[in-house]
Design a protein around this motif. Structure first.
Motif, short mmCIF file in Angstrom:
data_model
loop_
_atom_site.label_atom_id
_atom_site.label_comp_id
_atom_site.label_asym_id
_atom_site.label_seq_id
_atom_site.Cartn_x
_atom_site.Cartn_y
_atom_site.Cartn_z
N ILE A 259 0.89 -1.12 0.11
CA ILE A 259 0.11 0.01 0.02
C ILE A 259 0.66 1.23 -0.06
N PHE A 260 2.08 1.19 0.81
CA PHE A 260 2.90 2.16 0.91
C PHE A 260 4.14 2.31 -0.31
N SER A 261 3.89 1.53 -1.16
CA SER A 261 5.04 1.55 -2.08
C SER A 261 4.96 2.56 -3.13
N THR A 262 6.21 3.36 -3.33
CA THR A 262 6.15 4.48 -4.10
C THR A 262 6.14 3.85 -5.69
N SER A 263 6.49 2.61 -5.89
CA SER A 263 6.26 2.16 -7.37
C SER A 263 4.77 2.25 -7.64
N ARG A 264 3.81 2.07 -6.49
CA ARG A 264 2.57 2.13 -6.95
C ARG A 264 1.99 3.48 -7.75
N ILE A 265 2.53 4.55 -7.00
CA ILE A 265 2.28 5.89 -7.69
C ILE A 265 2.92 5.97 -9.11
N HIS A 266 3.91 5.32 -9.20
CA HIS A 266 4.52 5.35 -10.62
C HIS A 266 3.77 4.68 -11.40
N GLU A 267 3.56 3.48 -11.03
CA GLU A 267 2.63 2.65 -12.13
C GLU A 267 1.51 3.45 -12.50
N ILE A 268 0.71 4.17 -11.71
CA ILE A 268 -0.50 4.75 -11.84
C ILE A 268 -0.09 5.78 -12.97
N PHE A 269 0.80 6.82 -12.86
CA PHE A 269 1.06 7.84 -13.62
C PHE A 269 1.53 7.12 -15.01
N THR A 270 2.58 6.32 -15.03
CA THR A 270 2.99 5.75 -16.10
C THR A 270 1.71 5.19 -16.96
N THR A 271 0.77 4.49 -16.29
CA THR A 271 -0.45 4.14 -16.88
C THR A 271 -1.17 5.44 -17.58
N LYS A 274 1.55 6.90 -20.61
CA LYS A 274 2.26 6.14 -21.62
C LYS A 274 1.45 6.28 -22.99
N ARG A 275 2.15 6.17 -24.28
CA ARG A 275 1.75 6.21 -25.42
C ARG A 275 0.68 5.13 -25.58
N ARG A 276 -0.27 5.48 -26.23
CA ARG A 276 -1.32 4.60 -26.84
C ARG A 276 -1.61 4.66 -28.37
N PRO A 277 -2.23 3.92 -28.94
CA PRO A 277 -2.27 3.89 -30.34
C PRO A 277 -3.29 4.81 -30.82
N GLN A 278 -3.32 5.42 -31.99
CA GLN A 278 -4.13 6.33 -32.60
C GLN A 278 -4.23 7.67 -31.40
N LYS A 279 -5.69 7.97 -31.38
CA LYS A 279 -5.87 9.08 -30.43
C LYS A 279 -6.43 8.70 -29.04
N CYS A 280 -5.79 7.19 -28.46
CA CYS A 280 -6.52 6.99 -27.60
C CYS A 280 -5.98 7.61 -26.27
N LYS A 282 -5.22 10.73 -25.93
CA LYS A 282 -6.09 11.89 -25.38
C LYS A 282 -7.46 11.82 -25.44
N THR A 283 -7.78 10.94 -25.83
CA THR A 283 -9.37 10.33 -25.47
C THR A 283 -9.73 10.18 -24.18
N LEU A 284 -8.43 9.30 -23.52
CA LEU A 284 -8.69 8.98 -22.08
C LEU A 284 -8.50 10.06 -21.33
N TRP A 285 -7.74 11.04 -21.49
CA TRP A 285 -7.68 12.43 -20.74
C TRP A 285 -8.86 13.08 -20.97
N SER A 286 -9.34 13.24 -22.16
CA SER A 286 -10.58 14.08 -21.98
C SER A 286 -11.89 13.37 -21.24
N LEU A 287 -11.74 12.07 -21.58
CA LEU A 287 -12.99 11.12 -20.73
C LEU A 287 -12.77 11.27 -19.50
N MET A 288 -11.44 11.27 -18.81
CA MET A 288 -11.15 11.72 -17.27
C MET A 288 -11.81 13.10 -17.00
N THR A 289 -11.68 14.14 -17.96
CA THR A 289 -11.81 15.37 -17.43
C THR A 289 -13.04 15.89 -17.05
N VAL A 290 -13.85 15.30 -18.13
CA VAL A 290 -15.40 15.47 -17.87
C VAL A 290 -15.98 15.14 -16.50
N PRO A 291 -16.13 13.79 -16.13
CA PRO A 291 -16.58 13.50 -14.70
C PRO A 291 -15.81 14.34 -13.63
#
Length: 475
Positions: A259-271, A274-280, A282-291
């Motif tokens: 629970i207290f592993s710093t690697s877990r925070i790194h995993e989350i922000f890496t997720t 990280k690069r994704r195919p096509q516009k994935c 950008k779309t993910l960031w926008s979908l997160m922003t709305v809610p």
């Protein structure tokens, strides 16, 4: 060396995630506990604002007769206008408390639950809610029957819930649990049903609260709430099953250390980055922003709506709770119709339903801002029934465009930002209200309207990128 060993274990676990689900006894075992907990929490909230107003009035130096009949004539209205800014500050402080620590918890625990299971996080959240409602009951009883307490005690009553993850912890674990037990085709239905239960329980709680209060007293209302919360907690222990099989090579102690592993925070922000195919990406960031922005407005509005209707229309607690229950019934009916009719029958996409919801929210905010008669609040609710569709629809799309093992990370990050949005929403909305409530009480609704309009613009870009997004199938 120890860190490398831990990292290797983590990578091996992540590779096995798609196949480590457990078979649960009750596919819908979570929903009854959620309904009961939502009812308990909303029953508490329905009368808590009135209690805070009363205790603020008493501590200011007025007697019980005046403080129990605020806003009933010109004299008591003047007194309420004197104490409302103080009540708004208490509400803002509670909101800030419920934003900081739960945000950090959600950031860590969502990723953690992808590996070690959902039930532990659910039980932590249920425990926190139950303890907080218990403290509210105790403080209310002392203030009404022994000695008036400062209303700031309710700030401290929120601490058990806050330090056990709060609503963010519950939200992330519930979304992940529902994702585990649903397919991509019916995931939006499952998430929408959970939202439906939340607001249906809220409608019942608000409708009953003033009648129970008039027939008994506020302490009895809180006793009913704590009884329901305790029942939900026991249900979570004995009925809800785990959906993720924890790795057998990791001990209980090592699970806690993770629970207290710093690697877990790194995993989350890496997720997230990280690069994704096509516009994935950008779309993910926008979908997160709305809610996140939708929840931002909920944070701001939630601390002020009761004060708004008391100042603008001189509503009593019963008038307020009747409106809230009616408004919620309309909203859950719109959610039900949207899911069954628009999605199932007319095959509307999740994003289309999200846009319908945002449009409803925009119209609702504008009508409330400029309402001059109280019936216009009911009219606003009646013509904008699809407001609740926004969050489950955009979350459903998020779960489709990322691999299954990343769902917990994406939900936890989104919920973290939703919680942190309260840090801005609370002070901003409170400052606007405290500086305008005597001349234009609905001014803060205009801020909400601007945010919903921005979300609609963002959705236009999501539609533009939609055809280029690759949908992954991780079932």
């Amino acid at each position: 060396m120890e860190e490398d060993k831990s990292e290797n274990i983590r990578e091996n676990i992540l590779e096995q995630l798609p196949t480590n689900k457990r078979v649960v006894r009750f596919n819908y075992g979570l929903e009854p506990a959620l309904f009961t907990l939502y009812f308990a929490f909303n029953l508490t909230n329905a009368v808590l604002q009135n209690q805070i107003l009363k205790q603020t009035c008493l501590i200011t130096g007025y007697n019980m007769t005046i403080c129990t009949h605020l806003n009933t004539d010109n004299y008591t209205k003047t007194i309420e206008e004197e104490i409302q800014p103080q009540v708004a500050k208490i509400n803002m402080s509670i909101l800030l408390l419920n934003s900081i620590f739960p945000a950090l918890f959600s950031l860590i625990l969502g990723s953690w639950s992808d590996i070690f299971g959902r039930k532990k996080i659910l039980m932590l959240a249920f425990t926190g809610y139950t303890c907080t409602i218990g403290l509210i009951t105790l403080f209310s009883y002392i203030s009404d029957n022994i000695n008036p307490l400062t209303p700031w005690v309710y700030f401290f009553a929120e601490m058990p819930m806050t330090f056990m993850g709060g609503w963010t912890c519950l939200d992330v674990s519930v979304c992940c649990y529902a994702a585990d037990l649903s397919s991509q085709q019916n995931r939006s239905i499952r998430l929408g049903t959970i939202t439906f239960l939340n607001f249906f329980a809220s409608a019942i709680a608000y409708f009953c609260s003033s009648y129970i209060l008039n027939a008994t007293n506020i302490t009895f209302v809180f006793i009913i709430a704590i009884s329901c919360a305790a029942a939900a907690f026991l249900w979570s222990i004995f009925i809800i099953d785990e959906t993720i099989e924890p790795p057998i090579e990791v001990s209980k102690f090592d699970q806690i250390k993770e629970i207290f592993s710093t690697s877990r925070i790194h995993e989350i922000f890496t997720t997230l980055c990280k690069r994704r195919p096509q516009k994935c990406r950008k779309t993910l960031w926008s979908l997160m922003t709305v809610p996140i922005l939708v929840v931002f407005t909920m944070h701001g509005n939630g601390t002020l709506n009761y004060l708004f209707v008391r100042e603008k229309f001189a509503w009593s607690l019963r008038e307020w709770t009747i409106f809230e229950s009616t408004n919620t019934i309309i909203s859950v009916s719109g959610l039900f119709i949207g899911l069954l009719l628009l999605k199932k029958t007319f095959k509307f996409s999740d994003i289309t339903l999200g846009i319908v919801a945002l449009t409803s929210l925009l119209v609702d905010a504008l009508m409330k801002a400029f309402a001059q008669k109280s019936y216009l609040l009911y009219l606003s609710s009646g013509i904008t029934p699809f407001r609740l569709l926004a969050t489950p629809m955009f979350r459903s799309v998020m779960s489709v465009i990322v691999p299954h093992q990343e769902i917990g990370k994406i939900y936890s990050l989104t919920t973290c930002f939703e919680a942190l949005s309260g840090l801005g929403a609370g002070p901003l909305y409170t400052v606007i209200y405290n500086n305008t409530f005597t001349v234009f009480p609905g001014a803060y609704h205009l801020l909400s309207a601007c945010i919903f309009f921005f979300n609609l613009i963002l959705c236009a870009f999501i539609f533009r990128w939609k055809s280029q997004v690759v949908s992954y199938q991780y079932e």
